[in-house]
Write a protein that holds these residues in place. Structure first.
Motif, PDB file in Angstrom:
ATOM      1  N   GLY A 187       0.825  -1.197   0.000  1.00  0.00           N
ATOM      2  CA  GLY A 187       0.000   0.000   0.000  1.00  0.00           C
ATOM      3  C   GLY A 187       0.858   1.244   0.000  1.00  0.00           C
ATOM      4  N   GLY A 188       0.254   2.358  -0.351  1.00  0.00           N
ATOM      5  CA  GLY A 188       1.010   3.600  -0.402  1.00  0.00           C
ATOM      6  C   GLY A 188       0.349   4.736   0.336  1.00  0.00           C
ATOM      7  N   GLY A 189      -0.742   4.444   0.989  1.00  0.00           N
ATOM      8  CA  GLY A 189      -1.448   5.489   1.713  1.00  0.00           C
ATOM      9  C   GLY A 189      -0.966   5.629   3.147  1.00  0.00           C
ATOM     10  N   ASP A 190      -1.587   6.552   3.851  1.00  0.00           N
ATOM     11  CA  ASP A 190      -1.231   6.808   5.239  1.00  0.00           C
ATOM     12  C   ASP A 190      -1.396   5.564   6.115  1.00  0.00           C
ATOM     13  OD1 ASP A 190      -0.715   9.411   4.564  1.00  0.00           O
ATOM     14  OD2 ASP A 190      -2.571  10.200   5.403  1.00  0.00           O
ATOM     15  N   SER A 191      -2.465   4.811   5.904  1.00  0.00           N
ATOM     16  CA  SER A 191      -2.719   3.667   6.779  1.00  0.00           C
ATOM     17  C   SER A 191      -1.661   2.575   6.609  1.00  0.00           C
ATOM     18  CB  SER A 191      -4.116   3.096   6.549  1.00  0.00           C
ATOM     19  OG  SER A 191      -4.258   2.649   5.228  1.00  0.00           O
ATOM     20  N   ILE A 194       5.571  -2.691   0.776  1.00  0.00           N
ATOM     21  CA  ILE A 194       5.786  -2.597  -0.664  1.00  0.00           C
ATOM     22  C   ILE A 194       4.962  -1.430  -1.195  1.00  0.00           C
ATOM     23  CG2 ILE A 194       5.542  -3.757  -2.884  1.00  0.00           C
ATOM     24  CD1 ILE A 194       5.766  -6.408  -1.363  1.00  0.00           C
ATOM     25  N   HIS A 195       5.631  -0.528  -1.918  1.00  0.00           N
ATOM     26  CA  HIS A 195       4.972   0.672  -2.429  1.00  0.00           C
ATOM     27  C   HIS A 195       5.267   0.843  -3.908  1.00  0.00           C
ATOM     28  CE1 HIS A 195       4.299   5.043  -2.934  1.00  0.00           C
ATOM     29  NE2 HIS A 195       3.327   4.799  -2.077  1.00  0.00           N
ATOM     30  N   ARG A 196       4.291   1.326  -4.646  1.00  0.00           N
ATOM     31  CA  ARG A 196       4.393   1.403  -6.109  1.00  0.00           C
ATOM     32  C   ARG A 196       5.295   2.520  -6.624  1.00  0.00           C
ATOM     33  NH1 ARG A 196      -0.386   3.059  -4.370  1.00  0.00           N
ATOM     34  NH2 ARG A 196      -0.929   5.230  -4.692  1.00  0.00           N
ATOM     35  N   SER A 197       5.606   3.522  -5.799  1.00  0.00           N
ATOM     36  CA  SER A 197       6.466   4.619  -6.256  1.00  0.00           C
ATOM     37  C   SER A 197       7.456   4.978  -5.147  1.00  0.00           C
ATOM     38  CB  SER A 197       5.624   5.837  -6.645  1.00  0.00           C
ATOM     39  OG  SER A 197       5.069   6.442  -5.504  1.00  0.00           O
ATOM     40  N   ASP A 198       8.109   6.131  -5.276  1.00  0.00           N
ATOM     41  CA  ASP A 198       9.086   6.510  -4.254  1.00  0.00           C
ATOM     42  C   ASP A 198       8.569   7.625  -3.346  1.00  0.00           C
ATOM     43  OD1 ASP A 198       9.142   8.585  -6.023  1.00  0.00           O
ATOM     44  OD2 ASP A 198      11.321   8.789  -6.016  1.00  0.00           O
ATOM     45  N   SER A 199       7.264   7.860  -3.368  1.00  0.00           N
ATOM     46  CA  SER A 199       6.706   8.892  -2.507  1.00  0.00           C
ATOM     47  C   SER A 199       5.409   8.414  -1.866  1.00  0.00           C
ATOM     48  CB  SER A 199       6.451  10.171  -3.297  1.00  0.00           C
ATOM     49  OG  SER A 199       5.498   9.935  -4.307  1.00  0.00           O
ATOM     50  N   PHE A 200       5.085   9.003  -0.734  1.00  0.00           N
ATOM     51  CA  PHE A 200       3.862   8.679  -0.010  1.00  0.00           C
ATOM     52  C   PHE A 200       2.961   9.901   0.020  1.00  0.00           C
ATOM     53  CE2 PHE A 200       6.795   5.544   1.563  1.00  0.00           C
ATOM     54  CZ  PHE A 200       6.004   4.420   1.707  1.00  0.00           C
ATOM     55  N   ARG A 201       1.699   9.673   0.300  1.00  0.00           N
ATOM     56  CA  ARG A 201       0.743  10.770   0.446  1.00  0.00           C
ATOM     57  C   ARG A 201       0.647  11.202   1.908  1.00  0.00           C
ATOM     58  NH1 ARG A 201      -3.378   7.181  -2.652  1.00  0.00           N
ATOM     59  NH2 ARG A 201      -3.444   6.385  -0.569  1.00  0.00           N
ATOM     60  N   GLU A 202       1.583  10.777   2.702  1.00  0.00           N
ATOM     61  CA  GLU A 202       1.535  11.032   4.133  1.00  0.00           C
ATOM     62  C   GLU A 202       1.509  12.519   4.462  1.00  0.00           C
ATOM     63  OE1 GLU A 202       5.118   9.785   6.135  1.00  0.00           O
ATOM     64  OE2 GLU A 202       6.228  10.038   4.308  1.00  0.00           O
ATOM     65  N   ARG A 203       0.913  12.844   5.579  1.00  0.00           N
ATOM     66  CA  ARG A 203       0.864  14.226   6.043  1.00  0.00           C
ATOM     67  C   ARG A 203       2.245  14.641   6.539  1.00  0.00           C
ATOM     68  NH1 ARG A 203      -4.107  11.988   7.950  1.00  0.00           N
ATOM     69  NH2 ARG A 203      -3.139  11.438   9.905  1.00  0.00           N
ATOM     70  N   PRO A 204       2.564  15.938   6.526  1.00  0.00           N
ATOM     71  CA  PRO A 204       3.902  16.416   6.928  1.00  0.00           C
ATOM     72  C   PRO A 204       4.344  15.937   8.307  1.00  0.00           C
ATOM     73  CG  PRO A 204       2.667  18.185   5.907  1.00  0.00           C
ATOM     74  CD  PRO A 204       1.718  17.022   6.040  1.00  0.00           C
ATOM     75  N   ILE A 205       3.431  15.771   9.264  1.00  0.00           N
ATOM     76  CA  ILE A 205       3.815  15.323  10.608  1.00  0.00           C
ATOM     77  C   ILE A 205       4.441  13.934  10.565  1.00  0.00           C
ATOM     78  CG2 ILE A 205       1.576  14.290  11.222  1.00  0.00           C
ATOM     79  CD1 ILE A 205       3.714  16.399  13.585  1.00  0.00           C
ATOM     80  N   LEU A 233       3.151  -2.215  13.573  1.00  0.00           N
ATOM     81  CA  LEU A 233       3.444  -3.647  13.614  1.00  0.00           C
ATOM     82  C   LEU A 233       4.940  -3.943  13.720  1.00  0.00           C
ATOM     83  CD1 LEU A 233       0.804  -4.906  11.063  1.00  0.00           C
ATOM     84  CD2 LEU A 233       0.783  -5.208  13.549  1.00  0.00           C
ATOM     85  N   ALA A 234       5.800  -3.008  13.365  1.00  0.00           N
ATOM     86  CA  ALA A 234       7.252  -3.217  13.498  1.00  0.00           C
ATOM     87  C   ALA A 234       7.652  -3.398  14.954  1.00  0.00           C
ATOM     88  CB  ALA A 234       8.013  -2.059  12.878  1.00  0.00           C
ATOM     89  N   ASP A 235       6.869  -2.853  15.863  1.00  0.00           N
ATOM     90  CA  ASP A 235       7.137  -3.034  17.291  1.00  0.00           C
ATOM     91  C   ASP A 235       6.639  -4.375  17.815  1.00  0.00           C
ATOM     92  OD1 ASP A 235       8.311  -0.534  17.512  1.00  0.00           O
ATOM     93  OD2 ASP A 235       6.411   0.448  18.013  1.00  0.00           O
ATOM     94  N   ILE A 236       5.783  -5.038  17.043  1.00  0.00           N
ATOM     95  CA  ILE A 236       5.150  -6.285  17.478  1.00  0.00           C
ATOM     96  C   ILE A 236       5.687  -7.491  16.720  1.00  0.00           C
ATOM     97  CG2 ILE A 236       2.938  -7.505  17.560  1.00  0.00           C
ATOM     98  CD1 ILE A 236       1.640  -4.678  17.781  1.00  0.00           C
ATOM     99  N   ALA A 237       5.786  -7.351  15.402  1.00  0.00           N
ATOM    100  CA  ALA A 237       6.158  -8.463  14.529  1.00  0.00           C
ATOM    101  C   ALA A 237       7.669  -8.693  14.531  1.00  0.00           C
ATOM    102  CB  ALA A 237       5.698  -8.171  13.102  1.00  0.00           C
ATOM    103  N   GLN A 238       8.056  -9.850  14.016  1.00  0.00           N
ATOM    104  CA  GLN A 238       9.481 -10.142  13.846  1.00  0.00           C
ATOM    105  C   GLN A 238      10.078  -9.205  12.805  1.00  0.00           C
ATOM    106  OE1 GLN A 238      10.256 -13.997  12.222  1.00  0.00           O
ATOM    107  NE2 GLN A 238      12.398 -13.959  12.813  1.00  0.00           N
TER     108      GLN A 238
END
Length: 71
Positions: free
Chosen positions: A17-21, A39-50, A29-34
């Motif tokens: 996915g490439g969205g915020d979620s 995987i993202h389709r491009s080199d940028s995200f739509r994430e908010r500046p924070i 999950l990085a704190d929980i999973a091994q």
């Protein structure tokens, strides 16, 4: 949406996915999973500046794969 994150304890996870979620769940999950691979389709995200500041500190137990469209 992940209803029970504890189910993923000590597991290897792939998130596509490439969205915020997708980015939020990778961090969470990085704190929980091994290990978590996002995987993202491009080199940028739509994430908010924070979130951009947080992105600079990528978790050790997570990997990001860019430019990989999933069909």
């Amino acid at each position: 949406m992940v209803k029970d994150p504890a189910k993923y304890a000590d597991k290897r996870i792939v998130i596509a996915g490439g969205g915020d979620s997708a980015l939020d769940w990778t961090y969470h999950l990085a704190d929980i999973a091994q290990h978590v691979t996002l995987i993202h389709r491009s080199d940028s995200f739509r994430e908010r500046p924070i979130r951009r500041k947080k992105s600079l500190n990528w978790p050790n137990r997570a990997k990001l794969i860019y430019f990989y469209p999933i069909t």
